[in-house]
Write a protein that holds these residues in place. Structure first.
Motif, short mmCIF file in Angstrom:
data_model
loop_
_atom_site.label_atom_id
_atom_site.label_comp_id
_atom_site.label_asym_id
_atom_site.label_seq_id
_atom_site.Cartn_x
_atom_site.Cartn_y
_atom_site.Cartn_z
N ARG A 106 0.83 -1.21 0.00
CA ARG A 106 0.00 0.00 0.00
C ARG A 106 0.86 1.26 0.00
N ARG A 107 1.91 1.23 0.76
CA ARG A 107 2.77 2.42 0.82
C ARG A 107 3.55 2.59 -0.49
N TYR A 108 3.85 1.47 -1.13
CA TYR A 108 4.53 1.56 -2.42
C TYR A 108 3.61 2.16 -3.48
N GLN A 109 2.33 1.82 -3.38
CA GLN A 109 1.36 2.34 -4.35
C GLN A 109 1.23 3.86 -4.26
N ILE A 110 1.47 4.41 -3.09
CA ILE A 110 1.41 5.88 -2.95
C ILE A 110 2.79 6.50 -2.99
N GLU A 130 10.20 2.48 -1.39
CA GLU A 130 10.80 1.94 -2.60
C GLU A 130 10.29 0.51 -2.86
N ARG A 131 10.48 0.06 -4.10
CA ARG A 131 10.12 -1.29 -4.47
C ARG A 131 10.90 -2.32 -3.64
N SER A 132 12.09 -1.98 -3.21
CA SER A 132 12.92 -2.89 -2.40
C SER A 132 12.24 -3.24 -1.08
N ASP A 133 11.42 -2.31 -0.53
CA ASP A 133 10.72 -2.59 0.71
C ASP A 133 9.69 -3.70 0.50
N VAL A 134 8.99 -3.64 -0.64
CA VAL A 134 8.01 -4.67 -0.95
C VAL A 134 8.70 -6.03 -1.13
N LEU A 135 9.82 -6.00 -1.84
CA LEU A 135 10.55 -7.25 -2.05
C LEU A 135 11.08 -7.81 -0.74
N GLY A 136 11.55 -6.93 0.14
CA GLY A 136 12.04 -7.39 1.44
C GLY A 136 10.93 -8.02 2.26
N ALA A 137 9.73 -7.39 2.25
CA ALA A 137 8.60 -7.95 2.99
C ALA A 137 8.19 -9.30 2.41
N GLU A 138 8.23 -9.38 1.07
CA GLU A 138 7.88 -10.66 0.44
C GLU A 138 8.90 -11.74 0.78
N GLN A 139 10.16 -11.36 0.83
CA GLN A 139 11.21 -12.32 1.19
C GLN A 139 11.02 -12.82 2.63
N ASN A 140 10.64 -11.92 3.53
CA ASN A 140 10.36 -12.33 4.91
C ASN A 140 9.21 -13.34 4.97
#
Length: 467
Positions: free
Chosen positions: A204-208, A212-222
């Motif tokens: 959601r925060r990436y959509q606004i 950064e996209r790296s935060d989404v990837l990091g969360a997905e990796q977790n």
């Protein structure tokens, strides 16, 4: 014979949280559907298994215990045989015989063989009956044998008690390991839910364009790491449940679908006195009693070996009837004309047997010394182990307090870091570090908690219920 449950219910002592150990009506129905009556042994474990039920099943199904029971039966039979050796022996005999002789030739005065006009036949019979008694009036080795068999029976019974304690302890350890994996599995599931929420926030925060996209990837990796942990914990739980089933004495697949009742309360380690517990263990340990009985058996065996230098005296008495009868008499007659009876007293004394008695006595002396040293070694081991387990319990009790406080701090920091991340005042790396700290603290607390319970199993195997 001490009861196993009060002595080794270690975690039954900790499990006030599941105060009702009887299955609920719903559990009872599920249990019967799986082929095991409540409280009765079967080939599958119930859907919901608590520690008391696991112990009950183990005490009836474990093959090691069955072997020990059979060993006790054998020792009891040996003692009965030793007692029977003091009683007189009795025997009875009956003999019947009949013979027929027929000839068709004869030898004339000139020494020539001639044939009779008709064959000549003769018939005779005999019969005898008898009863005899024999009694060994004096044989010192019989006394030694009785003392040895009595000590062996005591040792066997004590080892049966010890096996009960050992089996109960192994079942409890297996239960602890399985419930540890079950708790870690539940923790991993909760972590997956948390990681899914964090991924949702990051997306959601990436959509606004707040991160950064790296935060989404990091969360997905977790999230992926947590799912991998879930697979591993599931496999580990299945392995531990199979191990528990085997310890109970059931097939490994009998644990399929079983859920364990957690042990939510911990025993209190305050007030434990090492000297009191060591003294109690030295006085009550069944293996010590078994070794002491082994020493008594070895002493009896030595005494029996030395008794071979003494003579043996035996007394005997017999009655007999015997008779010969001709062809007209009844073959199966039991009243005979010739009667006899006899009384005998005999003594036997081996003066020299080529040093066999001397060497046997030396071997028996060495076996007694071995038994004494085994007893002394066991005493030293008990004192060492009891003090070591007490030290472990004290250390883990203090560690648990610190880990609980550490988890509280980590959770508070994570809450603060999440708010900062949502407000944009910190980055995803800080959030990830806070999440890892909580995850690590939770796992450490779970591991320490069940290590603490396992140490109580070790201690109570020696000293029993010390609440």
């Amino acid at each position: 014979m001490r009861a196993v449950r009060p002595r080794l219910a270690l975690l039954a002592a900790t499990a006030a949280a599941f105060s009702s150990t009887l299955a609920t009506p719903r559990d009872a129905v599920a249990t019967q559907e799986r082929g095991i009556e409540p409280g009765m042994p079967g080939e599958t474990l119930p859907d919901t298994l608590d520690l008391d039920t696991a112990l009950d099943l183990a005490l009836t199904r474990n093959p090691v215990l069955s072997q020990s029971r059979y060993a006790t039966d054998i020792a009891g039979a040996d003692k009965r045989a030793a007692l029977g050796a003091f009683l007189p022996t009795a025997n009875a005999n009956l003999g019947l015989s009949r013979s027929t002789f027929t000839t068709s030739t004869f030898e004339n005065p000139q020494g020539e063989t001639e044939e009779l006009p008709e064959p000549l036949s003769s018939e005779s019979g005999s019969g005898n009956t008898g009863i005899g008694l024999s009694w060994t009036v004096f044989d010192a080795s019989l006394i030694a044998s009785l003392r040895e068999s009595d000590a062996n029976l005591d040792a066997s019974r004590s080892r049966l008690d010890d096996q009960r304690l050992a089996v109960a302890a192994r079942v409890q350890r297996a239960y602890i390991e399985a419930i540890r994996r079950q708790t870690l599995l539940e923790l991993t599931r909760q972590q997956i839910a948390d990681r899914e929420l964090e991924l949702e926030i990051a997306e959601r925060r990436y959509q606004i364009a707040a991160v950064e996209r790296s935060d989404v990837l990091g969360a997905e990796q977790n999230l992926i790491s947590a799912e991998i942990s879930l697979l591993n914990e599931t496999s580990q739980l299945e392995t531990n449940l199979r191990a528990l089933s085997v310890e109970i004495g059931l097939p490994a697949e009998a644990s399929e679908g079983t859920t364990l009742v957690d042990l939510t309360l911990l025993p209190d380690a305050s007030g434990l006195n090492s000297e009191t517990l060591v003294a109690y263990a030295l006085g009550e340990d069944p293996e010590l009693r078994a070794l002491d009985a082994d020493r008594a058996a070895a002493s009896a065996s030595l005494w029996g070996t030395k008794s071979r230098f003494l003579p043996t005296i035996s007394l005997g008495y017999s009655w007999g009837w015997r008779d010969q009868f001709g062809p007209g008499a009844n073959f199966f007659q039991f009243v005979y004309g010739s009667r006899s009876q006899g009384l005998s007293l005999s003594a036997q004394w081996t003066l020299f047997d080529g040093f066999n008695r001397v060497s046997t006595a030396q071997s028996a002396t060495a076996r007694r010394s071995q038994a004494e040293e085994s007893l002394r070694q066991r005493r030293l081991e008990i004192e060492r182990d009891v003090r070591r387990f007490l030290q472990q319990i004290d250390e883990l009790a203090q560690t648990l307090v610190l880990l609980e406080r550490g988890l509280q701090i980590s959770e508070e920091r994570l809450t603060m870091t999440r708010l900062q991340y949502q407000n944009g005042t910190t980055d995803f790396t800080a959030l990830q570090q806070a999440i890892s700290a909580v995850t690590s603290a939770e796992r450490q607390l779970i591991e320490a908690r069940y290590n603490y319970l396992a140490s109580w199993v070790d201690l109570e195997e020696y000293v029993g219920d010390i609440r």
